[in-house]
Design a protein around this motif. Structure first.
Motif, short mmCIF file in Angstrom:
data_model
loop_
_atom_site.label_atom_id
_atom_site.label_comp_id
_atom_site.label_asym_id
_atom_site.label_seq_id
_atom_site.Cartn_x
_atom_site.Cartn_y
_atom_site.Cartn_z
N LEU A 146 -18.32 3.04 9.62
CA LEU A 146 -18.04 3.18 8.20
C LEU A 146 -19.24 2.64 7.43
N ARG A 147 -19.62 3.30 6.33
CA ARG A 147 -20.77 2.88 5.54
C ARG A 147 -20.43 2.87 4.06
N VAL A 148 -20.86 1.83 3.38
CA VAL A 148 -20.81 1.75 1.93
C VAL A 148 -22.14 1.15 1.50
N LEU A 180 -10.69 -1.55 2.91
CA LEU A 180 -11.43 -1.26 1.68
C LEU A 180 -12.45 -0.16 1.89
N MET A 181 -13.19 -0.21 3.01
CA MET A 181 -14.24 0.78 3.25
C MET A 181 -13.67 2.16 3.54
N ARG A 182 -12.51 2.22 4.16
CA ARG A 182 -11.87 3.52 4.38
C ARG A 182 -11.40 4.14 3.06
N ASN A 183 -11.28 3.30 2.05
CA ASN A 183 -10.84 3.77 0.74
C ASN A 183 -11.91 3.52 -0.32
N ARG A 185 -14.52 3.57 -3.25
CA ARG A 185 -14.45 4.17 -4.59
C ARG A 185 -13.01 4.50 -4.99
N ARG A 186 -12.05 3.91 -4.30
CA ARG A 186 -10.64 4.09 -4.65
C ARG A 186 -10.03 2.71 -4.85
N VAL A 187 -9.30 2.51 -5.94
CA VAL A 187 -8.67 1.21 -6.20
C VAL A 187 -7.42 1.08 -5.32
N VAL A 188 -7.33 -0.04 -4.59
CA VAL A 188 -6.13 -0.32 -3.80
C VAL A 188 -5.47 -1.58 -4.36
N SER A 189 -4.17 -1.54 -4.48
CA SER A 189 -3.44 -2.67 -5.07
C SER A 189 -3.24 -3.78 -4.06
N LYS A 190 -2.86 -4.96 -4.55
CA LYS A 190 -2.57 -6.08 -3.66
C LYS A 190 -1.38 -5.74 -2.75
N MET A 237 -11.62 -2.62 -5.31
CA MET A 237 -12.32 -1.42 -4.89
C MET A 237 -13.67 -1.81 -4.33
N ILE A 238 -14.12 -1.10 -3.31
CA ILE A 238 -15.46 -1.29 -2.79
C ILE A 238 -16.27 -0.02 -3.05
N LYS A 239 -17.47 -0.21 -3.57
CA LYS A 239 -18.32 0.96 -3.83
C LYS A 239 -19.77 0.53 -3.80
N ALA A 240 -20.65 1.49 -3.48
CA ALA A 240 -22.08 1.21 -3.45
C ALA A 240 -22.62 1.12 -4.87
N PRO A 241 -23.66 0.33 -5.07
CA PRO A 241 -24.29 0.25 -6.40
C PRO A 241 -24.81 1.62 -6.83
N GLN A 242 -24.77 1.86 -8.11
CA GLN A 242 -25.25 3.13 -8.64
C GLN A 242 -26.78 3.16 -8.65
#
Length: 242
Positions: A146-148, A180-183, A185-190, A237-242
Motif C-alpha cells: 500500500l502506498r500513500v 487508513l491507507m486502504r481508505n 482520501r476517504r474520511v473514516v469515522s471513529k 483521513m490519510i492522504k498524500a500532500p498536494q
C-alpha cells in the motif's frame, strides 16, 4: 470447523506457536484442540507466573491470556512481558464485558479481546488476524504494497517505511495504519475504525482511537508534512500532500 482458511506458517516455514493461559483446564483443553487443528504448536499455563515462565521457554507467536487468575492477573502478566521487551500479540480472554475493561485491556498493550462465552472459531480467527498483522505469520501469495505519497506498507511482511526510513509499529498500530491507507482520501469515522480494527462496539467511547491516532502521528508524521488528517466532527483521513 468447516471451510478452513489457508494454513498460516512462520516466515521460516515452521509451525506457529500459541500459548493458552487460563485457570480453567476444560477451557484450555478445548482451545488447545481447536488450535492444534490449525496445525499450530500449543502450550498451556494455568496461572500468571506459569505463563511468564512458559513465554520465556516456549517463545510463542501469540498468546491467549485470561484476565482473571488467582495469582497474577492477565493485566500484570502483560505488563511484565512488555517491560521485558516481549511484544508477542495478546488476545485477552475474560468473563468481563464492561466497556471500561475492554478499553483498559487494549490500552494496556493487548491486541484484541474476546468475552466469555465465545466460539472456538472466533478465537482461531482472531488469532490468525493478530499473527498476520504482527508479521509473524504468512500464507502463500504475493506481498501487497500500500502506498500513500512517500509512505509504504507491506501487508505481509509488516514493513512500513516513509521517505526510505523504516518505521516500527505495534500490531494494532499497523492494523490502524493499514485501514487508513486502504481508505486513503476517504474520511473514516471513529466508529468505523473501532469496528474494523478492534471488532468491537465501545458504546461511543472514542478514547482508544484518539490514543492510537496520536501514536501513529508521532511515528509517521513527526518532522514531515502530515499525512494523517483530522476532519473535525467526522473522523480521520490519510492522504498524500498536494
Amino acid at each position: 470447523m468447516t471451510n478452513p482458511a489457508p494454513a498460516l506458517l512462520r516466515p521460516d516455514g515452521s509451525n506457529l506457536r500459541v500459548l493458552v493461559v487460563d485457570d480453567e483446564q476444560m477451557l484450555t483443553d478445548l482451545l488447545s484442540m481447536a488450535l492444534r487443528m490449525e496445525g499450530w504448536e500449543v502450550r498451556t499455563a494455568g496461572s500468571g507466573f506459569e505463563a511468564l515462565q512458559s513465554a520465556r521457554d516456549f517463545e510463542p507467536d501469540a498468546m491467549v491470556l485470561d484476565i482473571m487468575m488467582p495469582d497474577l492477573d492477565g493485566m500484570a502478566v502483560l505488563q511484565r512481558l512488555r517491560q521485558a521487551g516481549d511484544d508477542v500479540p495478546v488476545l485477552f480472554l475474560t468473563a468481563k464485558d464492561a466497556v471500561s475493561d475492554r478499553v483498559a485491556g487494549l490500552t494496556a498493550g493487548g491486541d484484541d479481546y474476546v468475552t466469555k462465552p465465545f466460539s472456538l472459531e472466533e478465537v482461531v480467527a482472531r488469532l490468525r488476524g493478530l499473527m498476520r498483522r504482527a508479521g509473524t505469520a504468512h500464507a502463500a501469495g504475493a506481498e501487497p504494497i500500500l502506498r500513500v505519497g512517500d509512505l509504504t506498507l507491506n501487508e505481509d511482511s509488516h514493513e512500513v517505511e516513509r521517505a526510505g526510513t523504516e518505521i516500527e509499529l505495534t500490531a494494532t498500530e499497523f492494523e490502524l495504519l493499514r485501514y487508513l491507507m486502504r481508505n486513503q482520501r476517504r474520511v473514516v469515522s471513529k466508529a468505523q475504525i473501532l469496528d474494523r480494527v478492534w471488532n468491537y462496539d465501545f458504546g461511543g467511547r472514542s478514547s482508544v482511537v484518539e490514543l492510537y491516532i496520536s501514536y501513529l502521528r508521532k511515528k509517521i508524521d513527526a518532522g514531515l508534512e502530515p499525512l494523517i488528517h483530522t476532519v473535525r466532527g467526522v473522523g480521520y483521513m490519510i492522504k498524500a500532500p498536494q
